[in-house]
Scaffold this active site. Structure first.
Site, PDB file in Angstrom:
ATOM      1  CG  ASP A  40      -3.666  80.188  64.399  1.00 27.35           C
ATOM      2  OD1 ASP A  40      -3.809  79.177  65.116  1.00 27.35           O
ATOM      3  OD2 ASP A  40      -2.711  80.974  64.524  1.00 27.35           O
ATOM      4  N   GLY A 126       6.064  91.420  76.365  1.00 25.26           N
ATOM      5  CA  GLY A 126       5.566  90.163  76.927  1.00 25.26           C
ATOM      6  C   GLY A 126       4.077  90.180  77.243  1.00 25.26           C
ATOM      7  CG  ASP A 179       0.205  87.234  65.592  1.00 28.09           C
ATOM      8  OD1 ASP A 179      -0.963  86.953  65.914  1.00 28.09           O
ATOM      9  OD2 ASP A 179       1.198  86.684  66.100  1.00 28.09           O
ATOM     10  CE1 TYR A 230       0.004  78.017  69.645  1.00 25.84           C
ATOM     11  CE2 TYR A 230       1.347  76.863  68.038  1.00 25.84           C
ATOM     12  CZ  TYR A 230       0.363  77.787  68.336  1.00 25.84           C
ATOM     13  OH  TYR A 230      -0.252  78.469  67.323  1.00 25.84           O
TER      14      TYR A 230
END
Ligand code: ADP
Length: 393
Positions: A40, A126, A179, A230
């Site tokens: 993405d 979570g 999202d 990340y």
């Protein structure tokens, strides 16, 4: 709980909490990434689906001087004046998601007034299903039902508004559109193909009669997931794109396999490895969307397995726990494919399978994972579900 049960429970909770019935409800699902791992932010392609787990917000305009927000999720009630909102910094921080939506709607000229709302969710905490996107998009659906806004006629525009709310001053998270898009634009029995550069998208068939989706959560978060894994990968991808294309704003989306092979010779081997994953992952996503359109789920499964192997070897964001779930699932007849989903270094595997083997698959995963790691993974079954909606009651 089904979507309708969550909506009912939310309306009942609103009535119990405020003593009056709500006049509208917004409901929005979580999402799962089926293919397109770390593509993405490289402006690439992703295949996602909205899931059967949803967040609902029941609401009504209020005569009281302050807006009241309550949730069944264990956070305290929040109150604020809609006209003079400030960022919450205490235990009621969750209200920032709604304040962000109110703020963005006010910017488009929607006269959002004072209201009361109650939130209930079946999106497990979570779980990696993006409970925050579900909350944002459900809030946007509720408020554009209470105060109609033409923008709400386009689910994509609603998703963009929800993203601005998450990026904005109340929440301040620099997230992409994925999202919110998946939650807002979901379609029953369809996966969603998104071009993260142009935001062009299409729904591709993934019928529940042919395909079950199982999310197997290791509940493990290795150091790289908690720390800088990340952002390190993000940095490596940007650096590889700059070096391959010679432009500061270049993204790996523009790199073809031929360019990677010819210009990649001078590239640092580690950067080449990372670029290799992204370049071929984008191709896999396009192929998988086409395979879904042909109804060829065996091919989709093969591409998922290749994606996992690429995460393991080239992007190095898998781990022993996720690998075991993928290996166990992949060995079972009736499983199309399995792979790491989400950021990596723990988290979940996503498994696409024939619906008939759902119970066998769950038992096999629980058995092999418990034998090796001493505890069971959390298993969440879903289908490709419809997106968000707002209803007047
Ligand atoms: P995720 O990956 O699930 O989106 P985040 O940490 O980004 O996880 O967002 C979770 C936050 O979203 C929670 O800490 C809370 O502030 C908010 N949230 C999610 N679901 C609810 C809910 N049902 N009620 C209130 N707040 C919620």
């Amino acid at each position: 709980m089904t979507r309708e049960q969550v909506i009912e429970a939310t309306c009942a909770a609103f009535l119990a909490h405020y003593g009056v019935a709500p006049t509208a409800v917004g409901v929005a699902p979580g999402r799962v990434e089926l293919l397109g791992n770390h593509t993405d932010y490289n402006d690439g392609f992703v295949l996602t689906a909205a899931v059967d787990y949803v967040t609902a917000i029941a609401g009504a305009p209020s005569e009281r001087p302050r807006t009241h927000l309550a949730t069944s999720a264990g956070f305290p009630e929040a109150t604020f004046e809609t006209a003079t909102m400030e960022k919450s910094t205490g235990e009621d921080r969750w209200a920032n998601y709604l304040k962000g939506i109110v703020d963005e709607l006010q910017k488009t000229g929607t006269p959002v007034g004072t209201f009361a709302a109650f939130v209930t969710s079946s999106v497990p905490d979570g779980s990696g299903l993006s409970s925050s996107a579900a909350l944002l998009v459900a809030a946007a659906r509720l408020l554009t039902t209470l105060w109609p806004d033409p923008l709400a006629e386009s689910p994509m525009e609603l998703a963009k508004l929800a993203r601005r709310a998450e990026n904005g001053k109340f929440v301040g998270a620099p997230v992409g559109l994925l999202d919110q898009f998946s939650s807002a634009c979901g379609q029953a029995g369809h996966a969603l193909f998104l071009d993260c550069r142009s935001f062009a998208w299409r729904a591709v068939p993934l019928p529940a009669e042919k395909a079950g989706i199982l999310l197997a959560n290791t509940n493990v978060k290795h150091e790289l997931a908690a720390g800088g894994g990340y952002s390190e990968r993000h940095g490596q991808c940007m650096q590889a794109a700059r070096q391959l294309l010679g432009r500061g704003d270049a993204k790996l989306r523009e790199v073809t396999p031929a360019l990677l092979e010819s210009k990649g010779i001078g590239l640092d081997p580690l950067l080449k490895q990372r670029a290799h994953h992204i370049v071929y992952e984008n191709i896999r996503v396009e192929k998988a969307a086409e395979a879904m359109e042909r109804g060829d789920l065996a091919e989709v499964g093969r591409l998922m397995k290749q994606s996992h192997e690429s995460c393991r070897r080239y992007f190095e964001n898998s781990c022993a726990e996720v690998d075991l779930l993928v290996e166990t699932a992949s060995a079972l007849p009736g499983v199309y494919g399995a792979k790491l989903t989400g950021g990596g270094w723990g988290g979940s595997a996503v498994i696409l399978h024939e619906p008939a083997i759902a119970e066998t698959l769950k038992a096999a995963l629980t058995e092999s994972y418990t034998a090796k790691f001493g505890k069971a993974p959390t298993l969440l079954a879903t289908t490709a579900a419809p997106g968000a909606e707002g209803r007047r009651l």
